[in-house]
Design an enzyme around this catalytic site. Structure first.
Site, PDB file in Angstrom:
ATOM      1  N   ASP A  45       0.220  -0.961  -0.039  1.00  0.00           N
ATOM      2  CA  ASP A  45       0.236  -0.126  -0.259  1.00  0.00           C
ATOM      3  C   ASP A  45       0.750   1.423   0.299  1.00  0.00           C
ATOM      4  OD1 ASP A  45      -2.626   1.417   0.310  1.00  0.00           O
ATOM      5  OD2 ASP A  45      -3.045   0.353   1.461  1.00  0.00           O
ATOM      6  N   ASP A  96     -11.328   1.807  -3.094  1.00  0.00           N
ATOM      7  CA  ASP A  96     -11.841   1.255  -1.638  1.00  0.00           C
ATOM      8  C   ASP A  96     -13.033   1.204  -1.963  1.00  0.00           C
ATOM      9  OD1 ASP A  96      -9.134   1.272  -0.961  1.00  0.00           O
ATOM     10  OD2 ASP A  96      -9.176   2.233   0.463  1.00  0.00           O
TER      11      ASP A  96
HETATM   12  C1  DGJ Z   1      -6.027   1.454   1.521  1.00  0.00           C
HETATM   13  C2  DGJ Z   1      -6.454   0.502   1.292  1.00  0.00           C
HETATM   14  O1  DGJ Z   1      -6.681   0.580  -0.179  1.00  0.00           O
HETATM   15  C3  DGJ Z   1      -7.318  -0.382   1.680  1.00  0.00           C
HETATM   16  O2  DGJ Z   1      -8.304  -1.332   1.027  1.00  0.00           O
HETATM   17  C4  DGJ Z   1      -6.268  -0.300   2.780  1.00  0.00           C
HETATM   18  O3  DGJ Z   1      -5.392  -1.711   3.077  1.00  0.00           O
HETATM   19  C5  DGJ Z   1      -6.504   0.295   3.552  1.00  0.00           C
HETATM   20  N1  DGJ Z   1      -5.311   0.996   3.228  1.00  0.00           N
HETATM   21  C6  DGJ Z   1      -4.945  -0.111   4.851  1.00  0.00           C
HETATM   22  O4  DGJ Z   1      -5.226   0.711   5.980  1.00  0.00           O
END
Ligand code: DGJ
EC number: 3.2.1.22
Length: 718
Positions: A460, A529
């Site tokens: 990430d 997300d």
């Molecule tokens: C952002 C990501 O897009 C999510 O899927 C998740 O992993 C969060 N970060 C975790 O902090």
């Protein structure tokens, strides 16, 4: 007299037209020609880019055109591909053709062209690659000089292409967190339009680095002349569309030179990222299929290999979990029949436990109260249940509330004499510093060495750069954006040298990193997300123009008001399916449906991952979306039919399928039905010719049309 030699190598033709002082260089793919010629003034011109010319005699007639790698500072008054300030302060560059080489290796042809300044010791090599079967061309440049002192580069494009059309139409994709890849079409007018990023990290947060440029009229899915372009670079990018006073368009692609003047030392090579494009005179659908094939064959890590289905715990638990809770979730993964459990954010940090996004980033040790027996125990418990185990990392970042921040304040990008500017309570590590590169590598390597069973990583990157300054780069601050990306690749190279095939998902606070520079290290990316099924139809639609389905992670979650599990599952099935949900809250029927869906997906995913995509009805045009994936042999297709929020006025006509073999006979059968429901299409389980399906088409909305419903059909050769 012009002499030409024709080299036939397998199916590919390489044409090199030679005369005493002129060279004409031809790059050919199955349906495209790019022809460059050298003028009497020794400069290199783009004489042709378009549909393949079938007679070699026609190629000979091409000459002139516009300069391929336009320089700044001399007579050119438009945006240059390159601008250099020499060691003596002279701000001009002239580039003349010096030589070129051509090479053919199976499907790929390579052309390298050397250009030199007649006065200053500066050399630019233009590198072209033609992927014959995929109809994709990539180009980039390597800049070098041998002056006594450094020169300054203020522009360094990967490529400059020229177009002559009556009108120009741009399709771009923009967004924000949870609303990525929105498609916008516009007619370009005189002047300059830039699509770009200045964000440093999480660079595609607002703009996807990809576009269509249609010539003379807006291209549709099946008609129109266009190029589709994208840049293989995970940092700041820029596409500049400049229409001049004569309605000629220059398209410059490359790293965004914003705040990035580059001091190039004598002998040092400055290599630009690849601009990747495909030309199509059959609309956007063909262009996407070209790019998808190229991506699977050449650009995405293990693009032809199967992917793992998974259950992720982010939306199911957020930061609130412990070992017992996680092990319970493993049971859910086992019940579903997915391949892997993916542990997300929140598993680390002791002095500063990662119980929210406010602390712990940088301290990659298991949190002792949440995971008293470490990751090893989790791997063992997952293995007991016959599933693999994967884990989330965000190794480029740090929270001020962390041991790392206190131990290494000089490892962090932040301005001297100014307050730090936090985003998601965190800062970016200074990857330009080799010690930080070692740290990031050691985090990944240490985790994988200590826990041999870790089979997947989600990487990430949740913030972009602001107030950025590198203590390591000192007086070379204008190198920061470029060096950061190069150093990220250095770390990823090291990881890949040791773990060549470990599946890693590219994630950046949703879809903040989606480019082919990164995807050569990653097997897939996280598009958003936002996992609401309705929203995902649009988001996945947007990304589908440039990225194949096997790269697009699509998870079934609890998001999506008024949407059935069936609808959300059908949407996720069109990408790389996963779950992020509490399986123990499913009703027995939902569990049965999901188990069957996973089994079905595993049976058909090869068609979705490796097949040709046909976008048949756009959610931007109707209150429904219809897409199809067809395998190479045209013996199997999967059709997705989604109804959005229907209104009384909506009238849905028959749908003509695409991509089938007109001569073949196919059985049309609905799959992925919810337990207790039956197919309601009178054409279900009937046999049709490909011709009928593509010419007459089928009614996919018989009976009452209900909002947020969907069908998946399997179309199989009889
Ligand atoms: C952002 C990501 O897009 C999510 O899927 C998740 O992993 C969060 N970060 C975790 O902090």
């Amino acid at each position: 007299m012009i002499k030409y030699s024709l080299l036939f190598i397998c199916n590919f033709i390489f044409v090199v037209v030679l005369s005493q002082s002129q060279a004409s260089i031809v790059l050919q793919t199955k349906n495209t020609h790019l022809v460059l010629t050298v003028g009497n003034n020794h400069r290199l011109y783009q004489s042709y880019l378009g549909a393949r010319l079938t007679s070699p005699g026609d190629l000979e007639k091409l000459s002139g055109g516009r300069e391929v790698y336009l320089t700044g500072g001399m007579e050119n008054q438009f945006e240059p591909a390159i601008r250099m300030v020499h060691a003596d302060g002279n701000p001009s560059l002239e580039l003349e053709y010096a030589s070129h080489t051509t090479e053919q290796k199976e499907n790929v042809s390579y052309i390298n062209i050397i250009l030199k300044d007649p006065v200053y010791p500066v050399k630019v090599q233009l590198q072209y690659r033609g992927y014959f079967n995929e109809d994709v061309i990539t180009c980039n440049a390597t800049i070098q000089h041998h002056e006594k002192k450094p020169v300054r580069l203020t522009q360094y494009a990967s490529s400059l292409l020229h177009f002559n059309a009556g009108t120009y139409w741009l399709t771009q994709f923009h967004g924000d967190w949870a609303r990525e890849a929105n498609m916008v079409d516009e007619q370009l007018t005189n002047g300059i339009k830039n699509i770009e990023s200045k964000l440093g990290t999480r660079t595609n947060f607002y703009q996807t680095p990809a576009f269509f440029l249609s010539l003379d009229k807006p291209a549709t899915e099946t008609s129109g002349e266009l190029i589709a372009g994208t840049l293989g670079w995970t940092g700041n990018f820029q596409f500049t569309f400049e229409i001049d006073q004569r309605n000629q368009l220059r398209l410059r692609s490359g790293i965004n030179p914003f705040a990035s003047d580059y001091t190039l030392n004598p002998g040092e090579l400055f290599t630009t990222p690849e601009f990747i494009f495909t030309y199509s005179n059959q609309g956007k659908g063909q262009a996407s299929r070209n790019l998808h094939r190229w991506a699977r064959n050449y650009a995405v890590l293990d693009g032809k290999s199967p992917r793992l289905t998974l259950l992720n715990n982010w939306e199911a638990t957020y930061f609130n979990f412990n070992e017992t809770k996680l092990i319970e979730l493993f049971d859910g993964a086992k019940q579903l029949g997915v391949d892997l459990f993916l542990l997300d954010d929140g598993w680390f940090g002791n002095t500063f436990p990662r119980d929210s996004d406010k602390a712990g980033l940088g301290d990659w040790q298991e949190n002792k109260s949440k995971l008293p027996n470490g990751i090893g125990r989790l791997v063992a418990e997952a293995t007991k249940r016959g599933i693999k185990f994967g884990i989330w990392l965000e190794p480029e970042m740090v929270n001020p509330k962390s041991d790392l921040y206190q131990q290494h304040p000089d490892w962090i990008l932040r301005l001297p004499n100014r307050a730090v500017h936090l985003a998601r309570n965190q800062l970016v590590l200074d990857l330009t510093n080799p010690k930080v590169q070692d740290f990031v590598f050691s985090i990944v390597d240490g985790l994988l060495t200590k826990n041999l069973g870790v089979a997947f990583i989600k990487w990430d990157c949740n913030r972009s750069m602001t107030n950025a300054y590198s203590a390591y780069l000192k007086e070379k601050q204008s190198h920061l954006f470029i060096e950061y990306t190069r150093c990220l690749y250095k770390v990823l190279d090291r990881i890949r040298a040791r773990y060549p095939h470990l599946p890693i998902m590219l994630c950046s606070g949703g879809g903040g990193r989606t480019d082919y520079g990164a995807l050569k290290y990653f097997t897939e990316f996280w598009p958003s997300d936002n996992t609401d099924g309705l929203e995902r139809i649009f988001i996945q639609w947007g990304y589908s123009y440039f990225f194949p389905a096997n790269t697009m992670a699509a998870h079934i979650t609890s998001m999506g008001k008024g949407q059935s599990l069936k609808f959300r599952t059908d949407v996720a099935m069109a990408g790389k399916l996963g779950y992020d949900i509490r399986v123990n809250e499913f009703t027995p029927q939902e569990l049965q449906f999901s188990q069957e869906a996973v089994t079905t997906y595993k049976r058909i995913n090869d068609v979705i991952w490796q097949g040709d995509l046909y976008r048949i009805i756009s959610p931007y045009e109707e209150n429904r979306a219809v897409t199809m994936y067809v395998n190479d042999k045209k013996s199997k297709a999967i059709l997705f039919n989604y109804i959005l929020n229907v209104r009384r006025k909506d009238i849905f006509t028959r749908v003509q399928l695409q991509g089938l073999d007109a001569q073949k006979k196919y059985r049309f059968k609905e799959i992925n039905l919810f337990p207790g429901t039956k197919a309601n299409n009178p054409d279900n389980d009937k046999v049709f010719t490909g011709d009928y399906l593509m010419t007459v088409g089928l009614n996919l909305t018989p009976g009452k049309v209900l909002s947020l419903t969907s069908n998946v059909y399997e179309i199989t050769e009889e």
